[in-house]
Design an enzyme around this catalytic site. Structure first.
Site, mmCIF file in Angstrom:
data_model
loop_
_atom_site.group_PDB
_atom_site.id
_atom_site.type_symbol
_atom_site.label_atom_id
_atom_site.label_comp_id
_atom_site.label_asym_id
_atom_site.label_seq_id
_atom_site.Cartn_x
_atom_site.Cartn_y
_atom_site.Cartn_z
ATOM 1 N N HIS A 177 98.140 -35.360 58.833
ATOM 2 C CA HIS A 177 97.009 -35.982 59.542
ATOM 3 C C HIS A 177 97.188 -37.498 59.462
ATOM 4 O O HIS A 177 97.709 -38.005 58.471
ATOM 5 C CB HIS A 177 95.685 -35.543 58.882
ATOM 6 N N ASN A 203 87.191 -30.091 60.667
ATOM 7 C CA ASN A 203 87.786 -30.763 59.514
ATOM 8 C C ASN A 203 86.676 -31.462 58.711
ATOM 9 O O ASN A 203 86.058 -32.418 59.190
ATOM 10 C CB ASN A 203 88.823 -31.784 60.036
ATOM 11 N N GLU A 205 96.277 -36.347 68.076
ATOM 12 C CA GLU A 205 95.026 -37.067 67.809
ATOM 13 C C GLU A 205 95.277 -38.572 67.839
ATOM 14 O O GLU A 205 95.847 -39.114 66.890
ATOM 15 C CB GLU A 205 94.507 -36.737 66.391
ATOM 16 N N ILE A 215 89.537 -41.533 66.646
ATOM 17 C CA ILE A 215 88.936 -40.659 65.628
ATOM 18 C C ILE A 215 87.580 -41.225 65.206
ATOM 19 O O ILE A 215 87.448 -42.418 64.959
ATOM 20 C CB ILE A 215 89.886 -40.496 64.409
#
Ligand code: G3P
Length: 216
Positions: free
Chosen positions: A88, A5, A136, A141
């Site tokens: 996301h 990404n 996620e 992250i």
């Protein structure tokens, strides 16, 4: 399968994105691991020219017509972009919008639906027709020291169990062969990565490390 990404990291602006796409293409060819670049909409067609597989990072709930500024899956598909991330955690959508958006995806368009918690996976798996679910944990992250695999291997396993047969991808902080190996061992079909590859000093080396986790 690895999703790289690009987000809108400056390390992936313009020509630098093309270089990253070429690296993904080459490592994918050499290893046989499916590697997809998740591109900003403005770069997607340019990156396709490298021969790499390109997905979008997001698309909208309108496929065609009088809508300004929207990203259409139908239009993308006609150009050869065959999938997208959706929801996301850095670009979350309302539940109703997600359903509406998924409905616009043409046959064969692969949606990777990101889901915040393991608890929500089962609900989404039952109701949303998508190609992949992605787990996620937001706080991991871009972590330089930890990852979903090092901190939450059991959560990956539970996410896989909850996904009702929809292939599950895991992401957040993934940066090593071991991270990939653990995610796959827990039942994930692949990983999503960003910062460590895109902003890394040597993206090719970083990707080569990751494909080793697939036994390649
Ligand atoms: O979509 C993938 C991404 O959110 C993971 O980012 O930087 O933790 O690899 P990163």
């Amino acid at each position: 399968m690895i999703i790289v990404n690009l987000k809108i990291y400056k390390e992936a602006f313009g020509e630098k994105a093309v270089k990253l796409a070429e690296i993904c293409r080459d490592v994918s060819k050499e290893s046989g691991v499916r590697i997809i670049v998740a591109s900003p909409a403005v770069m997607a067609v340019e990156l396709l020219k490298t021969g790499v597989e390109v997905f979008l990072q997001d698309y909208d709930e309108y496929d065609e017509g009088r809508f300004t500024g929207m990203v259409s899956a139908k239009q993308a598909m006609e150009l050869g972009i065959k999938g997208s991330i959706l929801n996301h955690s850095e670009n979350p959508k309302k539940k109703g919008t997600i359903f509406k958006t998924i409905k616009t995806a043409p046959e064969g368009f692969e949606t990777i639906l990101c889901v915040k918690s393991v608890g929500q996976i089962e609900k989404w798996a039952r109701r949303a027709k998508v190609s992949f679910l992605a787990y996620e944990p937001k706080h991991l992250i871009a972590s330089k020291t930890a990852s979903v695999s090092s901190e939450q291997p059991e959560a990956i396993k539970r996410a896989v169990e909850a996904s009702g047969g929809i292939p599950l991808l895991a992401g957040a902080g993934v940066k090593s062969e071991e991270d990939v190996r653990v995610a796959l061992k827990m039942g994930a079909k692949g990983v999503l990565v960003a910062s460590n590859v895109v902003c890394g000093k040597n993206p090719k080396e970083e990707l080569e490390k990751l494909v080793k986790g697939f036994g390649k």
